[in-house]
Design a protein around this motif. Structure first.
Motif, PDB file in Angstrom:
ATOM      1  N   ASN A  16       1.059  -1.608   0.598  1.00  0.00           N
ATOM      2  CA  ASN A  16       0.173  -0.015   0.464  1.00  0.00           C
ATOM      3  C   ASN A  16       0.675   1.467   0.234  1.00  0.00           C
ATOM      4  OD1 ASN A  16      -2.912  -0.999  -0.353  1.00  0.00           O
ATOM      5  ND2 ASN A  16      -2.756  -1.823   2.045  1.00  0.00           N
ATOM      6  N   ARG A  17       2.089   1.821   0.640  1.00  0.00           N
ATOM      7  CA  ARG A  17       2.574   2.781   1.007  1.00  0.00           C
ATOM      8  C   ARG A  17       3.841   2.260  -0.573  1.00  0.00           C
ATOM      9  NH1 ARG A  17       6.571   1.130   5.642  1.00  0.00           N
ATOM     10  NH2 ARG A  17       6.004  -0.644   5.217  1.00  0.00           N
ATOM     11  N   ALA A  18       4.128   1.250  -1.340  1.00  0.00           N
ATOM     12  CA  ALA A  18       4.630   1.385  -2.079  1.00  0.00           C
ATOM     13  C   ALA A  18       3.559   1.903  -2.973  1.00  0.00           C
ATOM     14  CB  ALA A  18       5.380   0.089  -2.878  1.00  0.00           C
ATOM     15  N   ALA A  19       2.420   1.718  -3.448  1.00  0.00           N
ATOM     16  CA  ALA A  19       1.723   1.873  -5.061  1.00  0.00           C
ATOM     17  C   ALA A  19       0.929   3.738  -4.127  1.00  0.00           C
ATOM     18  CB  ALA A  19       0.129   1.305  -4.329  1.00  0.00           C
ATOM     19  N   GLY A  20       1.042   4.037  -2.927  1.00  0.00           N
ATOM     20  CA  GLY A  20       1.270   5.237  -2.839  1.00  0.00           C
ATOM     21  C   GLY A  20       2.243   6.412  -3.166  1.00  0.00           C
ATOM     22  N   ALA A  21       3.391   5.061  -3.184  1.00  0.00           N
ATOM     23  CA  ALA A  21       4.385   6.565  -3.259  1.00  0.00           C
ATOM     24  C   ALA A  21       4.617   6.384  -4.869  1.00  0.00           C
ATOM     25  CB  ALA A  21       5.600   5.963  -3.157  1.00  0.00           C
ATOM     26  N   LEU A  22       4.301   5.438  -5.136  1.00  0.00           N
ATOM     27  CA  LEU A  22       4.343   5.880  -7.079  1.00  0.00           C
ATOM     28  C   LEU A  22       3.201   6.352  -7.506  1.00  0.00           C
ATOM     29  CD1 LEU A  22       4.415   3.459  -9.501  1.00  0.00           C
ATOM     30  CD2 LEU A  22       2.899   1.896  -8.931  1.00  0.00           C
ATOM     31  N   TYR A  23       1.964   6.727  -6.778  1.00  0.00           N
ATOM     32  CA  TYR A  23       0.785   7.775  -7.355  1.00  0.00           C
ATOM     33  C   TYR A  23       1.925   8.629  -7.430  1.00  0.00           C
ATOM     34  CZ  TYR A  23      -2.837  10.249  -8.031  1.00  0.00           C
ATOM     35  OH  TYR A  23      -4.204  11.067  -8.634  1.00  0.00           O
ATOM     36  N   SER A  24       2.187   8.936  -6.096  1.00  0.00           N
ATOM     37  CA  SER A  24       2.980  10.654  -6.235  1.00  0.00           C
ATOM     38  C   SER A  24       3.825  10.683  -6.841  1.00  0.00           C
ATOM     39  CB  SER A  24       3.582  10.844  -4.550  1.00  0.00           C
ATOM     40  OG  SER A  24       2.303  10.250  -3.625  1.00  0.00           O
ATOM     41  N   LEU A  25       4.747  10.030  -7.147  1.00  0.00           N
ATOM     42  CA  LEU A  25       6.190   9.554  -8.393  1.00  0.00           C
ATOM     43  C   LEU A  25       5.444  10.068  -9.606  1.00  0.00           C
ATOM     44  CD1 LEU A  25       9.478   9.498  -7.936  1.00  0.00           C
ATOM     45  CD2 LEU A  25       9.066   7.033  -8.410  1.00  0.00           C
ATOM     46  N   VAL A  26       4.386   8.880 -10.123  1.00  0.00           N
ATOM     47  CA  VAL A  26       4.285   9.079 -11.403  1.00  0.00           C
ATOM     48  C   VAL A  26       3.581  10.685 -11.591  1.00  0.00           C
ATOM     49  CG1 VAL A  26       2.089   8.709 -12.584  1.00  0.00           C
ATOM     50  CG2 VAL A  26       3.999   6.563 -12.035  1.00  0.00           C
ATOM     51  N   LEU A  27       2.822  11.310 -10.628  1.00  0.00           N
ATOM     52  CA  LEU A  27       2.377  12.606 -10.637  1.00  0.00           C
ATOM     53  C   LEU A  27       3.662  13.790 -10.694  1.00  0.00           C
ATOM     54  CD1 LEU A  27      -0.179  14.336 -10.589  1.00  0.00           C
ATOM     55  CD2 LEU A  27      -0.235  13.754  -8.649  1.00  0.00           C
ATOM     56  N   PHE A  28       4.155  13.562  -9.931  1.00  0.00           N
ATOM     57  CA  PHE A  28       5.012  14.196 -10.044  1.00  0.00           C
ATOM     58  C   PHE A  28       6.222  14.500 -11.505  1.00  0.00           C
ATOM     59  CE2 PHE A  28      10.100  15.168  -9.861  1.00  0.00           C
ATOM     60  CZ  PHE A  28      10.224  16.747  -9.608  1.00  0.00           C
ATOM     61  N   PHE A  29       5.949  13.018 -11.592  1.00  0.00           N
ATOM     62  CA  PHE A  29       7.401  13.026 -12.861  1.00  0.00           C
ATOM     63  C   PHE A  29       6.790  13.119 -14.560  1.00  0.00           C
ATOM     64  CE2 PHE A  29      10.571  10.713 -10.536  1.00  0.00           C
ATOM     65  CZ  PHE A  29      11.846  10.712 -10.675  1.00  0.00           C
ATOM     66  N   ALA A  30       5.253  13.461 -14.628  1.00  0.00           N
ATOM     67  CA  ALA A  30       4.169  13.254 -14.955  1.00  0.00           C
ATOM     68  C   ALA A  30       4.223  14.613 -15.557  1.00  0.00           C
ATOM     69  CB  ALA A  30       3.085  12.611 -14.849  1.00  0.00           C
ATOM     70  N   SER A  31       3.964  15.570 -14.679  1.00  0.00           N
ATOM     71  CA  SER A  31       4.230  16.930 -14.644  1.00  0.00           C
ATOM     72  C   SER A  31       5.240  17.563 -14.885  1.00  0.00           C
ATOM     73  CB  SER A  31       3.704  17.413 -12.902  1.00  0.00           C
ATOM     74  OG  SER A  31       2.294  16.720 -12.937  1.00  0.00           O
TER      75      SER A  31
END
Length: 146
Positions: A94-109
């Motif tokens: 769950n923590r990895a999925a949350g971190a992944l979501y944040s990371l993908v959002l950051f890198f997409a931006s």
């Protein structure tokens, strides 16, 4: 038995063809929608003219490169989440999925921002003709916004 344990058992002990289809149908559907989008895009751009249609071929390498960068981060994150689920470390998953979501959002931006500024220079570097340049620039910019 929790839902995750049921899915794990199905993957490890179930019918492999059924499991592969169950796991792959969302990806297949996504690819079909993507192909239909591209066909529709090509159809309507062809109605505008040759220059607009040429913009697809010119801008696709830029768009594809930036999209694949983002997909690389996502796939790496999915591997972490999958490993944690396989090890039955659901809190870490769950923590990895949350971190992944944040990371993908950051890198997409970040990728969209960098792409926005690099695209004009990249099109000049590719020696895009003056007739095609405005269409390719518009198409690339709109794709980055998605």
């Amino acid at each position: 038995m929790t839902r995750i344990e049921e899915m794990r058992t199905e993957i490890l002990e179930g019918n492999i063809e059924k499991t592969l289809f169950k796991l792959s149908w969302p990806l297949i559907l996504n690819n079909l929608v993507h192909v239909l989008y591209n066909i529709t895009d090509t159809f309507w751009l062809g109605k505008i003219g040759r220059e607009a249609l040429s913009a697809l071929g010119v801008s696709w390498p830029l768009i594809g490169t930036l999209m694949n960068l983002g997909q690389g981060f996502a796939v790496a994150g999915f591997a972490f989440v999958g490993q944690y689920i396989g090890a039955k470390l659901y809190d870490r998953a769950n923590r990895a999925a949350g971190a992944l979501y944040s990371l993908v959002l950051f890198f997409a931006s970040l990728t969209a921002l960098i792409g926005f500024f690099i695209t004009p220079k990249a099109l000049e570097f590719m020696k895009v003709t003056q007739n095609v340049y405005p269409y390719a620039l518009t198409l690339s910019s709109e794709s980055l916004a998605l």
